[in-house]
Design a protein around this motif. Structure first.
Motif, PDB file in Angstrom:
ATOM      1  N   GLY A 161       0.786  -1.233   0.000  1.00 15.96           N
ATOM      2  CA  GLY A 161       0.000   0.000   0.000  1.00 15.96           C
ATOM      3  C   GLY A 161       0.809   1.269   0.000  1.00 15.96           C
ATOM      4  N   ARG A 164       1.634   2.518  -3.581  1.00 15.51           N
ATOM      5  CA  ARG A 164       0.385   3.035  -4.162  1.00 15.51           C
ATOM      6  C   ARG A 164       0.125   4.463  -3.687  1.00 15.51           C
ATOM      7  NH1 ARG A 164      -2.651  -0.733  -2.733  1.00 15.51           N
ATOM      8  NH2 ARG A 164      -2.660  -1.853  -4.736  1.00 15.51           N
ATOM      9  N   ARG A 165       0.343   4.729  -2.406  1.00 15.69           N
ATOM     10  CA  ARG A 165       0.123   6.085  -1.882  1.00 15.69           C
ATOM     11  C   ARG A 165       1.100   7.073  -2.512  1.00 15.69           C
ATOM     12  NH1 ARG A 165      -2.880   9.976  -1.392  1.00 15.69           N
ATOM     13  NH2 ARG A 165      -2.487  11.468   0.284  1.00 15.69           N
ATOM     14  N   GLY A 167       2.401   6.804  -5.441  1.00 18.16           N
ATOM     15  CA  GLY A 167       1.935   6.980  -6.816  1.00 18.16           C
ATOM     16  C   GLY A 167       0.768   7.936  -6.906  1.00 18.16           C
ATOM     17  N   GLU A 168      -0.147   7.874  -5.934  1.00 19.21           N
ATOM     18  CA  GLU A 168      -1.281   8.800  -5.911  1.00 19.21           C
ATOM     19  C   GLU A 168      -0.812  10.241  -5.785  1.00 19.21           C
ATOM     20  OE1 GLU A 168      -4.488   5.776  -3.726  1.00 19.21           O
ATOM     21  OE2 GLU A 168      -3.396   7.285  -2.579  1.00 19.21           O
ATOM     22  N   GLU A 200       2.863  -1.901  -7.374  1.00 18.88           N
ATOM     23  CA  GLU A 200       1.729  -0.985  -7.200  1.00 18.88           C
ATOM     24  C   GLU A 200       1.914   0.267  -8.044  1.00 18.88           C
ATOM     25  OE1 GLU A 200       0.578  -2.244  -2.586  1.00 18.88           O
ATOM     26  OE2 GLU A 200       1.613  -0.362  -2.993  1.00 18.88           O
ATOM     27  N   ILE A 201       3.163   0.594  -8.364  1.00 16.25           N
ATOM     28  CA  ILE A 201       3.433   1.781  -9.183  1.00 16.25           C
ATOM     29  C   ILE A 201       2.869   1.624 -10.595  1.00 16.25           C
ATOM     30  CG2 ILE A 201       5.693   1.004 -10.041  1.00 16.25           C
ATOM     31  CD1 ILE A 201       6.680   3.889  -9.703  1.00 16.25           C
ATOM     32  N   GLU A 203       0.005   0.826 -11.478  1.00 20.90           N
ATOM     33  CA  GLU A 203      -1.379   1.310 -11.543  1.00 20.90           C
ATOM     34  C   GLU A 203      -1.458   2.715 -12.130  1.00 20.90           C
ATOM     35  OE1 GLU A 203      -3.199   1.004  -7.686  1.00 20.90           O
ATOM     36  OE2 GLU A 203      -2.275  -0.961  -7.304  1.00 20.90           O
ATOM     37  N   PHE A 204      -0.337   3.435 -12.124  1.00 20.92           N
ATOM     38  CA  PHE A 204      -0.338   4.845 -12.532  1.00 20.92           C
ATOM     39  C   PHE A 204       0.379   5.082 -13.860  1.00 20.92           C
ATOM     40  CE2 PHE A 204      -0.274   4.275  -7.976  1.00 20.92           C
ATOM     41  CZ  PHE A 204      -1.399   4.969  -7.584  1.00 20.92           C
TER      42      PHE A 204
END
Length: 431
Positions: A161, A164-165, A167-168, A200-201, A203-204
């Motif tokens: 997670g 992911r944060r 990346g956001e 997770e990276i 996703e962007f």
């Protein structure tokens, strides 16, 4: 000027912002100067009055018990979340290419290499020091200036997670994943979870802008641009060679060939360089500019850093350590200094969880194949490795200071290799 316009739009009622030059955005009250912006995080709330007296133009705090009558002071519910959203909005207001870099090993070196290459053509920024987490990354983004064209962001993590944060917040245009290794097993338990966390990276980032080390089996079926030594990669590394001057290799892609010469040691750095080159080619840096930049790449300190001191050559690689990094860097040291008297100083590899003893013991297979003259070990985990090695040339020490005293007795002209996790503080040997 852009930063001033950005904050004027965010806080239109703050008339005092109209005609000033906004300085840095900081969380360390000791560094605040006139017209800087301060965000009080945790104990930083205690210094709100101090930074106002220093002349900060805006101050944010999340301690509801603080009572300050000053138009520059603004209460927010959560300072960390505010910092993250501020950075996210600021990044979106700029025309800048963002490259996110993660992986178990090599992400700092790859970030430094990419910055060196892109700087041959563009003005930009990169992550400094260990500012690669949920607080450091937003602060790095907030350093961007209007004329910056790129930013190379290192993305660290210890659990699912977290990437992911990041990346956001950063909305990366490109992603580099250096490899999937045994780092972070204390929290993630196995490599499958490391793979899930690091990727997770993705996703962007569009598949054609995801650059990975293609020889890593975890990326066999991933939608990515693959870089490595295997023939099925999109960018293929061949004919690596190194000596005391540095390394060289060939990079093949799309029917083209590049002959790369670099000041950096290590076959692993040829991979890091090729990953960075792949992004650089995609953002418009010419082959000539890339090849010229590769001749003099600048890395953050303590990454296979050569230091001559006390009549000896030290290779200081003591910023971080993992089983894979320990193995390849020892092999590189052994190869470069094959004709010299060689001393390897190794300290604990941290955050390896329940597999730690096994992974430390496993280094014996690598060490036994190398032509090392002396091996010095320090740290409670390294004691397990000491038990497995030949005690005629392997020595165990309780403290780094004891090793420092012992190295003074090593003959002049020797090469000394330092490798451990940063928490072991092997760097003290060079003090």
């Amino acid at each position: 000027m852009h930063k001033l316009n950005f904050f004027n739009e965010m806080f239109p009622n703050k008339k005092h912002l109209k005609d000033i030059k906004i300085g840095e955005i900081l969380i360390d009250s000791r560094k605040v100067k006139k017209n800087d912006i301060f965000i009080g995080i945790r104990s930083g709330n205690e210094y709100i009055k101090d930074v106002l007296e220093k002349g900060a133009c805006l101050v944010f705090y999340d301690d509801i018990n603080i009572k300050i009558e000053d138009e520059r002071a603004i209460y927010v519910e959560d300072s960390i979340l505010f910092l993250q959203e501020l950075a996210k909005n600021y990044r979106e207001s700029l025309d800048v290419t963002v490259i996110g870099i993660t992986g178990s090993e090599g992400k700092t070196s790859t970030k430094d290499i990419l910055y060196s290459i892109l700087s041959a053509k563009y003005k930009g920024k990169k992550t400094q020091g260990n500012y690669n987490n949920h607080i450091g990354l937003p602060l790095t983004l907030l350093q961007l200036e209007e004329d910056d064209k790129f930013i190379a962001l290192e993305m660290g993590m210890s659990n699912l997670g977290e990437i992911r944060r990041l990346g956001e917040i950063a909305s990366p245009d490109y992603a580099i994943v250096t490899n999937i290794g045994d780092s972070h097993l204390e929290f993630l338990e196995n490599r499958d979870n490391v793979f899930k966390a690091k990727t997770e990276i993705f996703e962007f980032v569009k598949p054609e802008f995801r650059v990975v080390y293609g020889d890593d089996p975890y990326f066999k079926d991933a939608e990515t641009v693959r870089v490595g030594k295997n023939e099925d990669n999109d960018y293929i590394i061949k004919d690596f060679y190194q000596d005391k001057r540095g390394g060289e290799f060939k990079l093949f892609f799309s029917g083209q060939e590049m002959d790369v010469k670099t000041n950096l040691y290590g076959e692993y750095n040829s991979i890091n360089i090729a990953l960075a080159m792949t992004v650089a080619l995609n953002v418009g840096v010419s082959k000539e500019e890339i090849l010229d930049a590769c001749k003099d790449l600048k890395l953050t300190g303590m990454r296979f850093e050569r230091v001559e001191k006390g009549g000896k050559v030290f290779i200081n690689d003591a910023y971080n350590a993992s089983p894979v990094a320990m193995k390849v860097s020892l092999e590189t040291f052994n190869e470069i200094f094959k004709d010299d008297y060689k001393v390897a100083v190794l300290g604990d590899m941290l955050e390896l969880g329940k597999e730690s003893i096994k992974l430390h013991e496993g280094l014996s297979e690598t060490i036994e194949k190398l032509n090392l003259d002396e091996i010095y070990l320090v740290g409670k985990e390294m004691k397990s490795l000491y038990i497995k090695l030949d005690h005629k040339k392997c020595f165990y020490f309780e403290t780094v200071e004891e090793i420092r005293d012992r190295i003074k007795l090593v003959k002049d002209g020797a090469a000394v290799f330092l490798k451990a996790s940063n928490g072991i503080c092997l760097n003290k040997i060079l003090d």
